[in-house]
Design a protein around this motif. Structure first.
Motif, PDB file in Angstrom:
ATOM      1  N   ARG A 286       0.848  -1.211   0.000  1.00 48.67           N
ATOM      2  CA  ARG A 286       0.000   0.000   0.000  1.00 48.67           C
ATOM      3  C   ARG A 286       0.879   1.254   0.000  1.00 48.67           C
ATOM      4  O   ARG A 286       0.591   2.223  -0.708  1.00 48.67           O
ATOM      5  N   GLU A 289       2.422   1.672  -3.487  1.00 39.80           N
ATOM      6  CA  GLU A 289       1.468   2.158  -4.484  1.00 39.80           C
ATOM      7  C   GLU A 289       1.166   3.633  -4.285  1.00 39.80           C
ATOM      8  O   GLU A 289       1.063   4.396  -5.246  1.00 39.80           O
ATOM      9  N   GLY A 292       4.354   5.562  -5.485  1.00 37.17           N
ATOM     10  CA  GLY A 292       4.949   5.246  -6.774  1.00 37.17           C
ATOM     11  C   GLY A 292       6.278   4.522  -6.649  1.00 37.17           C
ATOM     12  O   GLY A 292       7.152   4.661  -7.521  1.00 37.17           O
ATOM     13  N   ASP A 318       0.771  -8.326  -5.150  1.00 37.36           N
ATOM     14  CA  ASP A 318       0.865  -7.085  -5.913  1.00 37.36           C
ATOM     15  C   ASP A 318      -0.294  -6.968  -6.896  1.00 37.36           C
ATOM     16  O   ASP A 318      -0.531  -7.863  -7.702  1.00 37.36           O
ATOM     17  N   ARG A 319      -0.986  -5.835  -6.867  1.00 32.67           N
ATOM     18  CA  ARG A 319      -2.112  -5.595  -7.784  1.00 32.67           C
ATOM     19  C   ARG A 319      -1.853  -4.431  -8.725  1.00 32.67           C
ATOM     20  O   ARG A 319      -2.744  -4.023  -9.473  1.00 32.67           O
ATOM     21  N   SER A 320      -0.636  -3.895  -8.695  1.00 32.53           N
ATOM     22  CA  SER A 320      -0.335  -2.761  -9.569  1.00 32.53           C
ATOM     23  C   SER A 320       0.929  -2.990 -10.397  1.00 32.53           C
ATOM     24  O   SER A 320       1.474  -2.040 -10.954  1.00 32.53           O
ATOM     25  N   ASP A 321       1.395  -4.237 -10.450  1.00 35.67           N
ATOM     26  CA  ASP A 321       2.536  -4.616 -11.299  1.00 35.67           C
ATOM     27  C   ASP A 321       3.800  -3.833 -10.968  1.00 35.67           C
ATOM     28  O   ASP A 321       4.604  -3.554 -11.855  1.00 35.67           O
ATOM     29  N   ARG A 322       4.002  -3.515  -9.687  1.00 35.86           N
ATOM     30  CA  ARG A 322       5.181  -2.736  -9.323  1.00 35.86           C
ATOM     31  C   ARG A 322       6.241  -3.580  -8.627  1.00 35.86           C
ATOM     32  O   ARG A 322       7.324  -3.081  -8.304  1.00 35.86           O
TER      33      ARG A 322
END
Length: 490
Positions: A286, A289, A292, A318-322
């Motif tokens: 969290r 995200e 950034g 991970d849900r934002s491919d980071r």
């Protein structure tokens, strides 16, 4: 086998007759050490044909060399380099005139930091108590199955996989196994275009650092942490921010702002063994995200976890491919294999593949195919069960010996698995000096200072590993460590 005629070449600028030039050519090769005593010379007919001269010329030259004891004639077997041939002379290197040499201090770019294992003696296997990390125990390795898989990979059917230049591509069999078997065990679902095979985890970390960092970006690293990562980051000239590690790994609410990339080992922290809880992993994602932040997750030892299901990897949450996930077969197979992998978003993997291709194209096809067979035929899983049972036993024996001898643990013992313990020495004891004394007693340990960032690294920590020491030697080795700590020292 005779020396090939193609190993010889007549210098057209050498004076003298053909016979003299051939004699000089052979004598110089012997004197320079290119031809060794006992090696068989080309036949006079073969060398004559190759050089484009008459056979009698070569025969006469060989006769002169026999007379001077450079060669021996052995009946119908031919000519051989004489065992009494003059040894190569020691030639002094030419002196460089003052001011004429290269100023290497200025010519070189960023200096590479020495790797952690550089202080380990090359003959570490000859030590009776090698408490060193990351080395394979031959007694636990499935030699027969590995040999069979390697021979299969050498077969005619797999010849293209071994011999072809695949440019940027990886072995599809190995990628399929990683995507369908290794990653799902960590809760990760990935397509082939999101997986890149690397030359071990070190190569994977280097690729990630080169693509994500520059002089203007900030990398967060664990402190203490993996020394090899600091060496990699130094080559990018990025700013490095050390982050204190607690009993459960990194603490998300204590991360400073302004980080661009975070490198971490949440599943089995190097070197303390701390494991980040599930709620902390989610909190870290969290935070990443919201700010950034990119995260490089080094999952170097998950397959050695025992005592229950491992927590899902950061990449699995991970849900934002980071998150960029780094895995390795070095610990579960053997470190000399040098096979690992990167998992990340397709655009990142595409760039990593291009960067890898510019340096080494791809890991050797033979090694990839042999490993793919070993993995897919179930030999790897069977070996993991043996490793898990053996390491569990050795860990318990080590913990019991540590408690009996009154040594102090500094790392976590709650997380099962792994192959090492992080230790603290008594106040005022320098573990580098301790390691030097123990080496003379047949005991190898790793001083802890190299794991810390900066010149003021604490000197009172050390690591003991049990992956390459037989279980029955552990108690005596621990006892020797304890006695060395009690002994007077300067």
């Amino acid at each position: 086998m005779a020396i090939a005629p193609s190993c010889f070449a007549l210098d057209p600028d050498t004076p003298g007759t053909l016979q003299q030039r051939i004699r000089q050519m052979v004598a110089e090769a012997i004197l320079a050490g290119r031809l060794q005593p006992g090696e068989r010379m080309p036949s006079s007919r073969g060398l004559a044909s190759y050089l484009g001269v008459s056979r009698i010329t070569v025969t006469l030259a060989y006769g002169d060399l026999v007379a001077d004891d450079f060669l021996q004639a052995r009946g119908r077997s031919g000519y051989f380099v004489s065992a009494q041939a003059v040894p190569p002379p020691v030639r002094a290197a030419p002196r460089v005139q003052d001011g004429a040499g290269v100023d290497w201090a200025r010519a070189l770019g960023p200096r590479a930091e020495a790797p952690l294992g550089s202080a380990k003696p090359a003959d570490w296997r000859s030590y009776r108590f090698p408490f060193i990390y990351g080395q394979a125990d031959p007694a636990l390795f499935d030699h027969q199955s590995w040999r069979a898989c390697t021979l299969r990979a050498l077969g005619q059917r797999d010849f293209p996989a071994m011999s072809d230049d695949s440019f940027e591509a990886d072995d599809p069999r190995l990628v399929e196994y990683i995507a369908r078997h290794s990653l799902p065990r960590r809760g990760i679902l990935a397509r082939p275009e999101e997986v890149l095979v690397t030359l071990g985890a070190q190569n994977a970390l280097w690729l990630a650092a080169q693509l994500l960092l520059n002089q203007r970006r900030v990398a967060g690293i664990e402190d203490p942490g993996y020394p090899g990562l600091r060496a990699i980051l130094g080559q990018t000239r990025c700013r490095v921010q050390p982050l204190a590690v607690g009993p459960q790994g990194l603490e998300p609410d204590r991360l400073p702002r302004g980080l661009d990339v975070l490198f971490c080992t949440p599943s089995h922290h190097c070197p303390t063994g701390a494991t980040m809880p599930l709620n902390t992993r989610r909190a870290l994602l969290r935070r990443a995200e919201a700010e950034g932040l990119l995260v490089v997750e080094d999952d170097y030892e998950f397959e050695l976890a025992t005592g229950g299901a491992a927590l899902p990897a950061l990449k699995a949450l991970d849900r934002s491919d980071r998150v960029i996930h780094v895995g390795s077969f070095s610990k579960s197979l053997f470190p000399g294999l040098r096979l690992g992998y990167l998992v990340g978003a397709a655009p990142f993997i595409r760039e990593a593949r291009a960067l890898r291709a510019s340096v080494l194209r791809h890991p050797p096809g033979l090694i990839q195919r042999a490993a793919a067979y070993f993995l897919s035929l179930g030999h790897h899983d069977a070996m993991l069960r043996r490793l898990g049972a053996a390491f569990h036993q050795r860990r318990q024996i080590t913990l019991d010996a540590v408690a009996r001898e009154g040594l102090h643990l500094a790392g976590s013992t709650r997380a099962p698995g792994g192959s090492s313990l992080w230790m603290r020495a008594p106040d005022g004891l320098d573990t580098a000096a301790l390691a030097a004394r123990l080496r003379g007693q047949g005991v190898l340990i790793e001083p802890g200072a190299p794991f810390f960032h900066g010149p003021q690294a604490p000197t009172g920590f050390y690591r003991i590993a049990y992956s390459s020491i037989p279980a029955d030697r552990i108690p005596e080795g621990i006892a020797r460590i304890a006695r060395a700590m009690e002994a007077p020292h300067g």
